[in-house]
Scaffold this motif. Structure first.
Motif, PDB file in Angstrom:
ATOM      1  N   HIS A  49       0.873  -1.173   0.000  1.00 34.50           N
ATOM      2  CA  HIS A  49       0.000   0.000   0.000  1.00 34.50           C
ATOM      3  C   HIS A  49       0.909   1.223   0.000  1.00 34.50           C
ATOM      4  O   HIS A  49       1.846   1.300   0.792  1.00 34.50           O
ATOM      5  CB  HIS A  49      -0.882  -0.004   1.253  1.00 34.50           C
ATOM      6  N   ASP A  51       1.006   5.165   0.675  1.00 33.13           N
ATOM      7  CA  ASP A  51       0.328   6.324   1.244  1.00 33.13           C
ATOM      8  C   ASP A  51       1.009   7.550   0.644  1.00 33.13           C
ATOM      9  O   ASP A  51       2.166   7.846   0.968  1.00 33.13           O
ATOM     10  CB  ASP A  51       0.445   6.315   2.766  1.00 33.13           C
ATOM     11  N   GLU A  53       0.631  10.839   0.927  1.00 33.53           N
ATOM     12  CA  GLU A  53       0.915  12.057   1.689  1.00 33.53           C
ATOM     13  C   GLU A  53       2.247  11.970   2.447  1.00 33.53           C
ATOM     14  O   GLU A  53       3.112  12.800   2.237  1.00 33.53           O
ATOM     15  CB  GLU A  53      -0.234  12.384   2.645  1.00 33.53           C
TER      16      GLU A  53
END
Length: 175
Positions: A49, A51, A53
């Motif tokens: 995964h 992310d 940000e």
């Protein structure tokens, strides 16, 4: 094999929507495969995964060759956290790890067919480690598609004719 992969693909989508982490997804998929009670059936899978940000890649690995991360500036590392293939043991653990992604970083995920060329073709060439993959990816710091072509060429997998084994590659680049 195709039916098994279709089943795993469907289960992966379901688990990814409900599980909290890549490790949890792999644990649940493992138990799901064991519930099928088909002996000799197993699956290798790398699940990650990203992310965007904080620019963090969180991953868990179930028997896939350890991916190689090439840093945009310099250096590289093997993403070596991993566990047993799926469908073998209910007690299997799938440790999770995180790496920070910087602009220009690349992560190459690949099947064992990329590394087993010498063994499958009977070549006397010594096995190639991740250094050769890093060199191919860094050669001229080409676009992603060209880098994949160079990795395949470095392993002798661009010659005419069928390859000796599957060679599945995924190259992720952080921008």
């Amino acid at each position: 094999a195709a039916l098994l992969m279709a089943t795993v693909h469907s289960a992966l989508h379901l688990e990814a929507a409900t599980a909290a982490s890549p490790a949890a997804v792999l644990r649940r998929l493992n138990l799901s495969l064991l519930d099928r009670k088909e002996t000799g059936t197993f699956v290798c899978l790398f699940y990650a995964h990203v992310d965007p940000e904080p620019r963090v890649l969180t991953y868990a690995n179930a028997g896939i060759e350890p991916p190689v991360m090439v840093r945009g500036g310099a250096g590289w590392e093997v993403l070596d956290q991993g566990g047993l293939v799926l469908g073998v043991s209910a007690d299997a653990d799938y440790p999770e790890a995180q790496v920070r992604l910087n602009s220009g970083d690349r992560v190459l995920v690949f099947s064992d067919g990329l590394m087993d060329v010498e063994e499958l073709t009977g070549s006397d060439a010594p096995p190639v480690g991740p250094e050769a993959l890093v060199a191919a990816m860094n050669e001229g710091r080409a676009e992603v598609r060209e880098s994949l072509r160079r990795v395949l060429a470095a392993r002798g997998l661009t010659r005419p004719g069928p390859p000796p084994d599957d060679a599945t590659l995924l190259l992720l680049q952080a921008y």
